[in-house]
Design a protein around this motif. Structure first.
Motif, PDB file in Angstrom:
ATOM      1  N   GLN A 357       0.729   6.419   5.221  1.00  0.00           N
ATOM      2  CA  GLN A 357       2.050   6.355   5.840  1.00  0.00           C
ATOM      3  C   GLN A 357       2.007   5.502   7.113  1.00  0.00           C
ATOM      4  N   ASP A 358       0.946   5.670   7.905  1.00  0.00           N
ATOM      5  CA  ASP A 358       0.778   4.854   9.116  1.00  0.00           C
ATOM      6  C   ASP A 358       0.622   3.374   8.763  1.00  0.00           C
ATOM      7  N   LEU A 359      -0.125   3.106   7.680  1.00  0.00           N
ATOM      8  CA  LEU A 359      -0.316   1.714   7.257  1.00  0.00           C
ATOM      9  C   LEU A 359       0.990   1.085   6.775  1.00  0.00           C
ATOM     10  N   VAL A 360       1.823   1.882   6.098  1.00  0.00           N
ATOM     11  CA  VAL A 360       3.128   1.382   5.641  1.00  0.00           C
ATOM     12  C   VAL A 360       3.974   0.954   6.840  1.00  0.00           C
ATOM     13  N   VAL A 361       3.962   1.797   7.898  1.00  0.00           N
ATOM     14  CA  VAL A 361       4.716   1.471   9.119  1.00  0.00           C
ATOM     15  C   VAL A 361       4.145   0.197   9.752  1.00  0.00           C
ATOM     16  N   LEU A 362       2.793   0.125   9.808  1.00  0.00           N
ATOM     17  CA  LEU A 362       2.130  -1.036  10.413  1.00  0.00           C
ATOM     18  C   LEU A 362       2.472  -2.326   9.668  1.00  0.00           C
ATOM     19  N   VAL A 363       2.386  -2.294   8.338  1.00  0.00           N
ATOM     20  CA  VAL A 363       2.718  -3.470   7.526  1.00  0.00           C
ATOM     21  C   VAL A 363       4.181  -3.843   7.702  1.00  0.00           C
ATOM     22  N   GLY A 364       5.035  -2.826   7.778  1.00  0.00           N
ATOM     23  CA  GLY A 364       6.463  -3.093   8.006  1.00  0.00           C
ATOM     24  C   GLY A 364       6.704  -3.802   9.321  1.00  0.00           C
ATOM     25  N   ASP A 365       5.952  -3.396  10.380  1.00  0.00           N
ATOM     26  CA  ASP A 365       6.097  -4.053  11.690  1.00  0.00           C
ATOM     27  C   ASP A 365       5.672  -5.517  11.610  1.00  0.00           C
ATOM     28  N   TYR A 366       4.535  -5.779  10.949  1.00  0.00           N
ATOM     29  CA  TYR A 366       4.071  -7.166  10.817  1.00  0.00           C
ATOM     30  C   TYR A 366       5.089  -8.008  10.042  1.00  0.00           C
ATOM     31  N   LEU A 367       5.650  -7.419   9.008  1.00  0.00           N
ATOM     32  CA  LEU A 367       6.627  -8.148   8.201  1.00  0.00           C
ATOM     33  C   LEU A 367       7.887  -8.443   9.006  1.00  0.00           C
ATOM     34  N   ASP A 368       8.313  -7.479   9.813  1.00  0.00           N
ATOM     35  CA  ASP A 368       9.494  -7.690  10.666  1.00  0.00           C
ATOM     36  C   ASP A 368       9.233  -8.780  11.704  1.00  0.00           C
ATOM     37  N   VAL A 369       8.036  -8.767  12.293  1.00  0.00           N
ATOM     38  CA  VAL A 369       7.694  -9.778  13.302  1.00  0.00           C
ATOM     39  C   VAL A 369       7.737 -11.174  12.692  1.00  0.00           C
ATOM     40  N   SER A 370       7.146 -11.339  11.516  1.00  0.00           N
ATOM     41  CA  SER A 370       7.137 -12.661  10.877  1.00  0.00           C
ATOM     42  C   SER A 370       8.552 -13.101  10.526  1.00  0.00           C
ATOM     43  N   ARG A 371       9.399 -12.154  10.081  1.00  0.00           N
ATOM     44  CA  ARG A 371      10.788 -12.509   9.776  1.00  0.00           C
ATOM     45  C   ARG A 371      11.542 -12.931  11.031  1.00  0.00           C
ATOM     46  N   ILE A 372      11.308 -12.205  12.121  1.00  0.00           N
ATOM     47  CA  ILE A 372      11.977 -12.542  13.384  1.00  0.00           C
ATOM     48  C   ILE A 372      11.560 -13.924  13.857  1.00  0.00           C
ATOM     49  N   GLU A 373      10.255 -14.211  13.834  1.00  0.00           N
ATOM     50  CA  GLU A 373       9.748 -15.496  14.333  1.00  0.00           C
ATOM     51  C   GLU A 373      10.180 -16.655  13.458  1.00  0.00           C
ATOM     52  N   GLN A 374      10.389 -16.411  12.173  1.00  0.00           N
ATOM     53  CA  GLN A 374      10.834 -17.477  11.278  1.00  0.00           C
ATOM     54  C   GLN A 374      12.349 -17.533  11.152  1.00  0.00           C
ATOM     55  N   GLY A 375      13.056 -16.656  11.873  1.00  0.00           N
ATOM     56  CA  GLY A 375      14.520 -16.646  11.831  1.00  0.00           C
ATOM     57  C   GLY A 375      15.065 -16.156  10.502  1.00  0.00           C
ATOM     58  N   ARG A 376      14.297 -15.303   9.792  1.00  0.00           N
ATOM     59  CA  ARG A 376      14.728 -14.823   8.478  1.00  0.00           C
ATOM     60  C   ARG A 376      15.176 -13.363   8.479  1.00  0.00           C
ATOM     61  N   MET A 377      15.233 -12.760   9.677  1.00  0.00           N
ATOM     62  CA  MET A 377      15.681 -11.365   9.751  1.00  0.00           C
ATOM     63  C   MET A 377      17.188 -11.301   9.479  1.00  0.00           C
ATOM     64  N   LYS A 378      17.585 -10.537   8.493  1.00  0.00           N
ATOM     65  CA  LYS A 378      18.992 -10.442   8.103  1.00  0.00           C
ATOM     66  C   LYS A 378      19.574  -9.107   8.557  1.00  0.00           C
ATOM     67  N   TYR A 379      20.853  -9.126   8.911  1.00  0.00           N
ATOM     68  CA  TYR A 379      21.536  -7.929   9.408  1.00  0.00           C
ATOM     69  C   TYR A 379      22.803  -7.698   8.590  1.00  0.00           C
ATOM     70  N   ASP A 380      23.024  -6.412   8.243  1.00  0.00           N
ATOM     71  CA  ASP A 380      24.206  -6.022   7.467  1.00  0.00           C
ATOM     72  C   ASP A 380      25.076  -5.133   8.362  1.00  0.00           C
ATOM     73  N   PHE A 381      26.059  -5.734   9.025  1.00  0.00           N
ATOM     74  CA  PHE A 381      26.875  -5.008  10.003  1.00  0.00           C
ATOM     75  C   PHE A 381      27.947  -4.175   9.299  1.00  0.00           C
ATOM     76  N   SER A 382      28.118  -2.961   9.825  1.00  0.00           N
ATOM     77  CA  SER A 382      29.176  -2.070   9.348  1.00  0.00           C
ATOM     78  C   SER A 382      29.509  -1.088  10.468  1.00  0.00           C
ATOM     79  N   GLN A 383      30.622  -0.395  10.323  1.00  0.00           N
ATOM     80  CA  GLN A 383      31.043   0.564  11.347  1.00  0.00           C
ATOM     81  C   GLN A 383      30.542   1.963  10.965  1.00  0.00           C
ATOM     82  N   PHE A 384      29.930   2.647  11.929  1.00  0.00           N
ATOM     83  CA  PHE A 384      29.440   4.006  11.672  1.00  0.00           C
ATOM     84  C   PHE A 384      29.348   4.772  12.990  1.00  0.00           C
ATOM     85  N   ASP A 385      29.146   6.091  12.864  1.00  0.00           N
ATOM     86  CA  ASP A 385      29.052   6.966  14.031  1.00  0.00           C
ATOM     87  C   ASP A 385      27.597   7.041  14.481  1.00  0.00           C
ATOM     88  N   LEU A 386      27.319   6.533  15.671  1.00  0.00           N
ATOM     89  CA  LEU A 386      25.946   6.482  16.172  1.00  0.00           C
ATOM     90  C   LEU A 386      25.393   7.879  16.459  1.00  0.00           C
TER      91      LEU A 386
END
Length: 542
Positions: A357-386
């Protein structure tokens, strides 16, 4: 020989003198440099052509005019050839176009051989107000074609090099090369009309006198031949020569002594001046070399960083599948889907499940970082109660928190008995849930004992509604020296491994980038080691 200093005479004399000065400055600066040698040959040929043409149009004897014509046409034959050589050396394309240059040399030799004959210049005669001007022979048209072809070929090579070059300084140098080429060829070439006809004077001759000024400006402004040192030397030598002549022709011993003393002082000061300029130029050259090296290194680092991001993205993506399979099968074993297991086996599987489970989180962080640095992070905006989202995250993490023997509470800053406060936002629900979960999970990992407090409230900042989430813990705290860099990549406290060996320092970096993409902000506060910490997430409210 009597003459009036009219427009044409002035243009020829000015062009000749400026060409001579330009050639001397460059040649004396570095006699061994091919670029400088070619430039000197071109300017000397130009000077000879200019003075010989002046001598011809002002001559009072036909024989002298004929002699001047032979001399000026020797120079005219060499000018386009030396010009092409300058272009080939300056554009580093001599090897590529060497055969073309030798073809030009072959025709130059032929025209040199026929220059003394009437096949080349049939006669010199009074024309367009000149005492004498050339009258073309039957083969002169071929010389005109030779002249035009070499000049146009040189311009073509220069343009081609400008288009390919990425060096701004080189592009500027070559642009000035084209400018003075056009000025010289149009100005000097205007005499062809006079040679072929009896009625068209060389109106463009003034451009010929301007071209050495254009090249001189390029030399000084854009370092066409890097001659700042020799300019200083030349001016200093002229000053020394002037004072020496003044000393030699001084009248009286007192004036000679005064001028002699001035000459000695000028020698000393001039020497210091030349040394100072030499030192300055060398320093600037070193700085320029370092700047060029740094620019190349920076480009290489950016390229490597891009390759690194692509590799991390690919590797992380490939790891997610196997890890998910391991985690899934471990979960099925723990739930008894494969039959009963002994306590020692169950304990081992639980450890495997937790590590996976820790490794899944770690791999997810690395994947997010690479997406952010390459400008490939996508966002799906919607209205919700925070508020509901944060409450859900707390509920999902509560079992893990209680297993760690910690307590957690969640509160919303609302007035009792009043209308419920709206915590609606427009955001990517999944990404915001990831951020809140990441920060609460961090609080759990770095809090060996005690409690975690989460609350949400609505505030006004600069007249705009904001929603502020606060996550506080009683854990190890954050050292003051780490706090300013906490949201940078791979930043962790020096003793963080004592409480969380799996941490990488990527989770908070990803959280910061996600919140910034929502026009929000995230920050942390701590009183220091062992005094707990608070994390704040601020987002735009509806």
């Amino acid at each position: 020989m009597a003459f009036n200093l009219d427009y044409y005479s002035f243009s020829l004399l000015l062009g000749g003198f400026t060409a001579l000065l330009s050639g001397l400055i460059v040649f004396i600066h570095d006699r061994k440099k091919l670029e400088n040698q070619a430039w000197f040959a071109l300017t000397v040929s130009t000077m000879v052509w200019s003075f010989a043409y002046f001598s011809m149009i002002t001559a009072t004897s036909k024989d002298f005019a004929f002699l001047s014509d032979r001399v000026l046409h020797i120079a005219a034959i060499l000018i386009p050839l030396f010009y092409l050589l300058v272009v080939l050396i300056m554009t580093n394309s001599y090897k590529t176009h060497k055969k073309s240059f030798f073809v030009g040399c072959f025709f130059a030799v032929i025209f040199m051989l026929i220059n003394p004959t009437t096949y080349f210049i049939a006669d010199v005669a009074p024309k367009v107000g000149f005492n004498f001007a050339p009258v073309n022979g039957p083969l002169y048209g071929y010389f005109f074609a030779y002249f035009c072809i070499l000049v146009i070929y040189g311009i073509y090579i220069t343009f081609k090099t400008i288009r390919k070059s990425q060096d701004h300084t080189e592009r500027q140098r070559l642009k000035y090369l084209i400018m003075f080429t056009l000025a010289a060829s149009i100005g000097g070439g205007s005499v062809f009309a006079t040679t072929f006809t009896y009625t068209i004077p060389p109106y463009g001759l003034i451009l010929f006198s301007i071209y050495p000024l254009i090249s001189g400006y390029a030399i000084l402004r854009h370092q066409l031949f890097n001659v700042k040192v020799i300019t200083t030397q030349l001016l200093t030598f002229i000053l020394w020569l002037f004072i020496l002549i003044r000393t030699l022709f001084s009248e009286g011993i007192r004036e000679q002594l005064a001028n002699g003393a001035l000459f000695v002082i000028s020698l000393i000061l001039g020497g210091f001046l030349i040394r100072s300029v030499l030192s300055e130029v060398k320093t600037r050259e070193k700085i320029q070399l370092l700047a060029d090296d740094l620019e190349k290194a920076n480009e290489r680092l950016q390229e490597l960083d891009q390759q690194k991001s692509e590799f991390v993205s690919l590797a992380s993506h490939q790891l997610r599948g196997p890890l998910a399979a391991v985690k899934g099968y471990a979960s099925l074993i723990l739930e008894g889907d494969f039959g009963p297991i002994s306590d020692p086996v169950k304990e081992a599987i639980e450890k495997m499940f937790k590590s996976t489970q820790d490794l899944v989180v770690l791999v997810g962080d690395y994947l997010d970082v690479s997406r952010i640095e390459q400008g490939r992070m996508k966002y799906d905006f919607s209205q919700f109660d925070l508020k509901e989202l944060v409450s859900t995250v707390v509920a999902e993490l509560r079992p893990t928190i209680e297993t760690a023997k910690l307590s957690i509470d969640f509160n919303a800053d609302e007035q009792p008995g009043s209308t419920p406060t709206s915590f609606l936002i427009n955001a990517d629900k999944g990404k915001i849930k990831q951020v809140i979960g990441n920060i609460i999970d961090n609080a759990v990992k770095y809090t060996p004992k005690g409690s975690i407090h989460v609350w949400i409230k609505k505030i006004l900042r600069e007249g705009k509604p904001k929603i502020l989430i606060t996550i506080s813990d009683t854990g190890v705290g954050i050292p003051p020296e780490v706090l300013p860099r906490l949201f940078e990549k791979f930043t962790r406290a020096p003793d963080a491994n004592k409480t969380n060996i799996m941490g990488t320092g990527l989770g908070l970096y990803v959280a910061k980038k996600i919140i910034e993409a929502h026009n929000g902000r995230v920050w942390a506060e701590s009183a220091g080691r062992d005094k707990g910490s608070s994390f704040f997430v601020e987002l735009e409210g509806e």
